[in-house]
Write an enzyme that holds these catalytic residues in place. Structure first.
Site, PDB file in Angstrom:
ATOM      1  N   GLY B  35       0.780  -1.231   0.000  1.00  0.00           N
ATOM      2  CA  GLY B  35       0.000   0.000   0.000  1.00  0.00           C
ATOM      3  C   GLY B  35       0.807   1.273   0.000  1.00  0.00           C
ATOM      4  O   GLY B  35       0.272   2.340   0.252  1.00  0.00           O
ATOM      5  N   SER B  36       2.101   1.190  -0.274  1.00  0.00           N
ATOM      6  CA  SER B  36       2.900   2.413  -0.304  1.00  0.00           C
ATOM      7  C   SER B  36       2.572   3.206  -1.555  1.00  0.00           C
ATOM      8  O   SER B  36       2.340   2.647  -2.620  1.00  0.00           O
ATOM      9  CB  SER B  36       4.379   2.080  -0.293  1.00  0.00           C
ATOM     10  OG  SER B  36       4.740   1.459  -1.503  1.00  0.00           O
ATOM     11  N   ASP B  37       2.518   4.513  -1.428  1.00  0.00           N
ATOM     12  CA  ASP B  37       2.304   5.360  -2.588  1.00  0.00           C
ATOM     13  C   ASP B  37       3.172   6.602  -2.450  1.00  0.00           C
ATOM     14  O   ASP B  37       3.980   6.694  -1.522  1.00  0.00           O
ATOM     15  CB  ASP B  37       0.815   5.683  -2.779  1.00  0.00           C
ATOM     16  CG  ASP B  37       0.249   6.534  -1.644  1.00  0.00           C
ATOM     17  OD1 ASP B  37       0.863   7.557  -1.291  1.00  0.00           O
ATOM     18  OD2 ASP B  37      -0.828   6.184  -1.119  1.00  0.00           O
ATOM     19  N   TYR B  45      -2.413  -0.179   7.871  1.00  0.00           N
ATOM     20  CA  TYR B  45      -3.861  -0.097   7.679  1.00  0.00           C
ATOM     21  C   TYR B  45      -4.569  -0.304   9.012  1.00  0.00           C
ATOM     22  O   TYR B  45      -4.337  -1.301   9.697  1.00  0.00           O
ATOM     23  CB  TYR B  45      -4.326  -1.139   6.662  1.00  0.00           C
ATOM     24  CG  TYR B  45      -3.952  -0.800   5.238  1.00  0.00           C
ATOM     25  CD1 TYR B  45      -3.574   0.483   4.864  1.00  0.00           C
ATOM     26  CD2 TYR B  45      -3.983  -1.770   4.248  1.00  0.00           C
ATOM     27  CE1 TYR B  45      -3.246   0.788   3.548  1.00  0.00           C
ATOM     28  CE2 TYR B  45      -3.666  -1.470   2.930  1.00  0.00           C
ATOM     29  CZ  TYR B  45      -3.291  -0.196   2.588  1.00  0.00           C
ATOM     30  OH  TYR B  45      -2.981   0.098   1.292  1.00  0.00           O
ATOM     31  N   LYS B 232       0.207   3.088  -9.513  1.00  0.00           N
ATOM     32  CA  LYS B 232       0.639   4.258  -8.733  1.00  0.00           C
ATOM     33  C   LYS B 232       1.789   4.932  -9.474  1.00  0.00           C
ATOM     34  O   LYS B 232       2.737   4.241  -9.897  1.00  0.00           O
ATOM     35  CB  LYS B 232       1.112   3.820  -7.349  1.00  0.00           C
ATOM     36  CG  LYS B 232       0.047   3.123  -6.534  1.00  0.00           C
ATOM     37  CD  LYS B 232      -0.914   4.112  -5.913  1.00  0.00           C
ATOM     38  CE  LYS B 232      -1.979   3.404  -5.090  1.00  0.00           C
ATOM     39  NZ  LYS B 232      -2.868   4.350  -4.405  1.00  0.00           N
ATOM     40  N   ASP B 260      -2.601   6.800 -10.582  1.00  0.00           N
ATOM     41  CA  ASP B 260      -2.892   7.434  -9.289  1.00  0.00           C
ATOM     42  C   ASP B 260      -1.628   8.101  -8.760  1.00  0.00           C
ATOM     43  O   ASP B 260      -0.617   7.448  -8.543  1.00  0.00           O
ATOM     44  CB  ASP B 260      -3.365   6.346  -8.311  1.00  0.00           C
ATOM     45  CG  ASP B 260      -3.829   6.887  -6.973  1.00  0.00           C
ATOM     46  OD1 ASP B 260      -3.679   8.101  -6.733  1.00  0.00           O
ATOM     47  OD2 ASP B 260      -4.336   6.091  -6.159  1.00  0.00           O
ATOM     48  N   GLU B 286      -5.612   9.929 -10.984  1.00  0.00           N
ATOM     49  CA  GLU B 286      -6.302  10.063  -9.702  1.00  0.00           C
ATOM     50  C   GLU B 286      -5.482  10.934  -8.759  1.00  0.00           C
ATOM     51  O   GLU B 286      -4.250  10.797  -8.687  1.00  0.00           O
ATOM     52  CB  GLU B 286      -6.478   8.647  -9.136  1.00  0.00           C
ATOM     53  CG  GLU B 286      -7.198   8.553  -7.829  1.00  0.00           C
ATOM     54  CD  GLU B 286      -7.435   7.080  -7.444  1.00  0.00           C
ATOM     55  OE1 GLU B 286      -7.570   6.235  -8.352  1.00  0.00           O
ATOM     56  OE2 GLU B 286      -7.461   6.792  -6.244  1.00  0.00           O
ATOM     57  N   GLU B 315     -11.169  10.262  -2.657  1.00  0.00           N
ATOM     58  CA  GLU B 315     -10.921   9.498  -1.444  1.00  0.00           C
ATOM     59  C   GLU B 315     -10.529  10.399  -0.273  1.00  0.00           C
ATOM     60  O   GLU B 315     -10.689  10.014   0.878  1.00  0.00           O
ATOM     61  CB  GLU B 315      -9.868   8.388  -1.665  1.00  0.00           C
ATOM     62  CG  GLU B 315      -8.438   8.845  -1.693  1.00  0.00           C
ATOM     63  CD  GLU B 315      -7.468   7.686  -1.895  1.00  0.00           C
ATOM     64  OE1 GLU B 315      -7.478   7.109  -2.992  1.00  0.00           O
ATOM     65  OE2 GLU B 315      -6.708   7.368  -0.973  1.00  0.00           O
ATOM     66  N   ASP B 338     -15.514   7.836  -0.653  1.00  0.00           N
ATOM     67  CA  ASP B 338     -14.871   6.981   0.356  1.00  0.00           C
ATOM     68  C   ASP B 338     -15.903   6.709   1.450  1.00  0.00           C
ATOM     69  O   ASP B 338     -16.533   7.638   1.968  1.00  0.00           O
ATOM     70  CB  ASP B 338     -13.649   7.690   0.922  1.00  0.00           C
ATOM     71  CG  ASP B 338     -12.893   6.817   1.889  1.00  0.00           C
ATOM     72  OD1 ASP B 338     -11.802   6.351   1.536  1.00  0.00           O
ATOM     73  OD2 ASP B 338     -13.388   6.598   3.018  1.00  0.00           O
ATOM     74  N   HIS B 365     -13.486   4.539  -3.901  1.00  0.00           N
ATOM     75  CA  HIS B 365     -12.183   4.200  -3.346  1.00  0.00           C
ATOM     76  C   HIS B 365     -12.344   2.993  -2.427  1.00  0.00           C
ATOM     77  O   HIS B 365     -13.295   2.911  -1.655  1.00  0.00           O
ATOM     78  CB  HIS B 365     -11.661   5.387  -2.539  1.00  0.00           C
ATOM     79  CG  HIS B 365     -10.467   5.060  -1.707  1.00  0.00           C
ATOM     80  ND1 HIS B 365     -10.456   5.195  -0.333  1.00  0.00           N
ATOM     81  CD2 HIS B 365      -9.250   4.596  -2.047  1.00  0.00           C
ATOM     82  CE1 HIS B 365      -9.258   4.839   0.134  1.00  0.00           C
ATOM     83  NE2 HIS B 365      -8.516   4.469  -0.884  1.00  0.00           N
ATOM     84  N   ALA B 366     -11.417   2.042  -2.531  1.00  0.00           N
ATOM     85  CA  ALA B 366     -11.442   0.918  -1.590  1.00  0.00           C
ATOM     86  C   ALA B 366     -10.007   0.496  -1.291  1.00  0.00           C
ATOM     87  O   ALA B 366      -9.076   1.277  -1.466  1.00  0.00           O
ATOM     88  CB  ALA B 366     -12.274  -0.228  -2.141  1.00  0.00           C
ATOM     89  N   GLU B 396     -12.746  -0.111  -6.870  1.00  0.00           N
ATOM     90  CA  GLU B 396     -11.370  -0.502  -6.557  1.00  0.00           C
ATOM     91  C   GLU B 396     -11.375  -1.809  -5.757  1.00  0.00           C
ATOM     92  O   GLU B 396     -12.265  -2.072  -4.959  1.00  0.00           O
ATOM     93  CB  GLU B 396     -10.702   0.609  -5.737  1.00  0.00           C
ATOM     94  CG  GLU B 396      -9.231   0.348  -5.466  1.00  0.00           C
ATOM     95  CD  GLU B 396      -8.509   1.599  -4.996  1.00  0.00           C
ATOM     96  OE1 GLU B 396      -9.171   2.587  -4.610  1.00  0.00           O
ATOM     97  OE2 GLU B 396      -7.254   1.597  -5.027  1.00  0.00           O
TER      98      GLU B 396
END
Lengths: 451, 451
Positions: B35-37, B45, B232, B260, B286, B315, B338, B365-366, B396
């Site tokens: 989940g890194s962006d 999380y 991403k 994104d 995004e 989101e 969201d 967004h999910a 998502e």
């Protein structure tokens, strides 16, 4: 002349922050119905209060963010969550690249999710940043307005996190604004020390006041030298007309009179309600609708400007990106920065520069607790270094709770006098902090026991 | 057919909320760099998790709001502050005028100051409202999408706080949208039960993945039936090109591919960065810039639409007033609600109606934890009652942490299968809640002891 050179002589790398304290301080103002408006009927003016201690320094930074009671505990929880980002940091490092430090608070990779740059976490950032500016002023032995006014344009723009601003203002444009005012700044400092900075009062304008009370308070304010007034409106158009008639009769037809709806209306209701009040020569309507509604404010502005009514907003405008849009889209005729809603002075300076670029006067939100003490520094700095003028500019003033501060604002003849003690003027007396600590201070113990 | 009539038969005035529990639940996802962006490099999380108990009822409402780790404790503090507004309230009263109850949380006269309707306090409202919808679904013995789909248009619009919406959508316009879909809703229910609701995957698209890893993950996703992908981007244009080339080679030139940037860029940088990627046939970009920048998104959209790239955001869009502006100003081509950023289903419905009015597809967004479980209900309801179509719409999907839920999402051939258990699908297994409780659960104890 460079403040950074000065602090480098005073501060040493070993002056590392050792403690960040926070406390939940509340004043039971709701008991007297002070400060009630169309949306906040029972505010208990409160402070999420911060002190910052550093090793090897006897000086302590004091800062706060303002809330209206419940919820203050959430902001205190957010300050606690910022502690690991603050304690252990060297003051030299922070003040040498203050923008980077600011960004490290607002863009912390996990905490930013619950903003970003809004709500409780951003209010908490404001309290911490306000305390750091207070400490920096005390280290330099200067009031914060002077600390800022002694900086070069390059130093000033180095304080700002420029992320998300470049489409509206570039660093070069900001530098040009500052350089234009730089040569003449000493004259303005002397001038504002003589005259002070003009204030307006809301004392006579709260909802629910009788004709007699309004009359008496208007006369008192005129006697005190106030030349501008504000009235809360929005609950009921006929009651608004009643109170406006009384006020206009007392202050005359041409004395500047502003109005404030505190987010009460939908967009089209704002237009019709204000149209019904157009005979009263109101300079602005403040917060006519949701504070997030840029396009709504722009629409209201287009409808009301032909009637001579401008749009004021900003006390709930949560960051520089929102101000950027309000300013560039013509949604705001008066820019009401809040010293605690924005993330402290660093972010506020970016908004002052945006306002200067778009030719919009900055008229800070104040009142509450501590806000008057803070914003006087900001408006003086704006006058000395950014806008270069007081024309169309005025600071809100409310005569509440100043007795709790060590260096309270001084109002003479309707103007804020320039503060002279070192720091940001937000240090609250120790006995006040103890008595109003929520819920265990003596005042609250007595109140809660009696209920 | 009316759910309100149903619950009036089941619920009694004495079913009063007796307990609101909250807990701070975190999954150490940062250890695996899931989940890194570009802006959130190390998310853990997390859920500010709520349970609601009512007297005389054995059913318990479960809800949560999602965060990425630090700051979850602040949202928990905000839930605690909402407790007095929730406990003691009768469920019949809440569900009979749910909009009024919602407003009583978001517009509480003191708490609203630290929003309004944004940040920690609004995330907390989402957790509470989500739990109430779960409880209502369980009482009615229906999944929430079905509870909603069984309501009449009039009942649906009664769920919404209409403040600040009327300049963009009136109740009559909303009713017309709902009535248009009402007669044919049963056909769509049958249809979505057959086909499911299409999903896209980001599994192959995270920053920092090697070519080999991307290849393998693309093939796996194609094998699993996914027909839409997201990547991403935003740290480095040449690395973005490298990964996009690999992905396009694997999935082909025409398979829908979205991108994104997670708020990485200034407005003009967004335009130039995306122009450099225009050869990759990207359906949307995004969060190209600050999530608060409506005018910035509109400008980016005007520049990129001629290249075939749309604008997706939402989101981090914190309330209906922000969505209203994004939608009415053409700043958003895909509306990414969201389920936890907005104040729960009541506010989300107003955004679904706004999106329908302005002809913008809703693509929720999910990912995170619990978001997939929630948003499937929202998209199914949107399809059945509001938009009436799945065209251009997709949810998502991220394959993380579903094993902790009692009623996890089911994905078949790249589509969300329609949930059938009563409630909102966000109930987490008791053993998971115990193990991941922060910082005292067994998983965290072990982790923190070993550090």
């Amino acid at each position: 002349m460079s403040s950074k050179l000065t602090f480098r002589n005073v501060l040493k790398p070993e002056n590392v922050i050792t403690e960040l304290h926070w406390s939940d301080i509340r004043f039971p103002t709701s008991l007297e119905a002070h400060g009630s408006d169309a949306m906040h009927k029972d505010p208990d003016y409160s402070a999420a209060y911060v002190t910052i201690h550093a090793g090897g320094l006897s000086l302590v930074g004091h800062g706060l963010t303002f809330t209206v009671g419940r919820g203050n505990e959430i902001v205190c929880a957010a300050i606690k969550s910022l502690e690991p980002l603050v304690v252990g940091r060297s003051l030299v490092d922070i003040f040498t690249d203050f923008a980077l430090f600011w960004h490290s608070l607002t863009c912390e990779t996990q905490l930013r999710w619950i903003g970003p740059e809004k709500g409780a976490i951003h209010l908490a950032v404001a309290a911490v940043i306000n305390a750091l500016w207070d400490l920096w002023g005390k280290i330099e032995c200067k009031p914060v307005w002077e600390l800022l006014s002694d900086m070069s344009p390059e130093e000033i723009i180095s304080l700002i996190d420029w992320q998300y601003l470049s489409d509206a203002i570039t660093k070069d444009e900001a530098l040009a604004i500052l350089h234009k005012q730089y040569p003449s700044r000493r004259e303005r400092i002397e001038s504002v020390k003589q005259t002070g900075y003009p204030a307006y009062t809301t004392s006579a304008g709260w909802l629910g006041y009788s004709n007699e009370k309004i009359q008496a308070l208007c006369r008192e304010a005129l006697d005190d030298g106030f030349k501008m007034f504000k009235v809360k409106i929005g609950q009921d158009v006929s009651d608004d007309i009643r109170r406006l008639k009384v006020i206009r009769k007392e202050i005359g037809p041409d004395t500047p009179l502003m109005s404030d709806a505190n987010q009460r209306w939908d967009v089209d209701v704002a237009i019709s309600h204000m149209t019904a009040l157009s005979e009263f020569n109101l300079r602005w309507i403040e917060e006519p609708t949701s504070p997030d509604d840029i396009l709504g404010h722009a629409k209201i502005g287009r409808a009301l400007r032909p009637l001579g009514i401008g749009i004021a907003t900003g006390e709930h405008c949560h960051n520089r990106v929102m101000f950027k849009q309000f300013l560039e889209s013509g949604a705001m005729d008066y820019c009401q920065i809040d010293s605690c809603r924005l993330g402290g002075i660093n972010e506020i300076i970016s908004v002052l520069l945006l306002a200067a670029k778009f030719g919009i006067p900055v008229c800070p939100h104040a009142g509450g607790v501590g806000l008057c003490e803070f914003v006087q520094h900001l408006s003086i700095f704006d006058y000395v270094c950014v806008s270069g003028t007081m024309e169309g500019r005025v600071i809100e003033y409310v005569d509440h709770l100043h007795e709790h501060f060590l260096d309270p604002v001084v109002i003479k003849d309707g103007c804020y006098m320039v503060p002279s003690l070192p720091g940001y003027s937000g240090e609250m007396k120790e006995e006040s902090r103890a008595a109003y600590l929520y819920p265990t201070g003596s005042v609250w113990k007595t109140l809660l026991d009696s209920q």
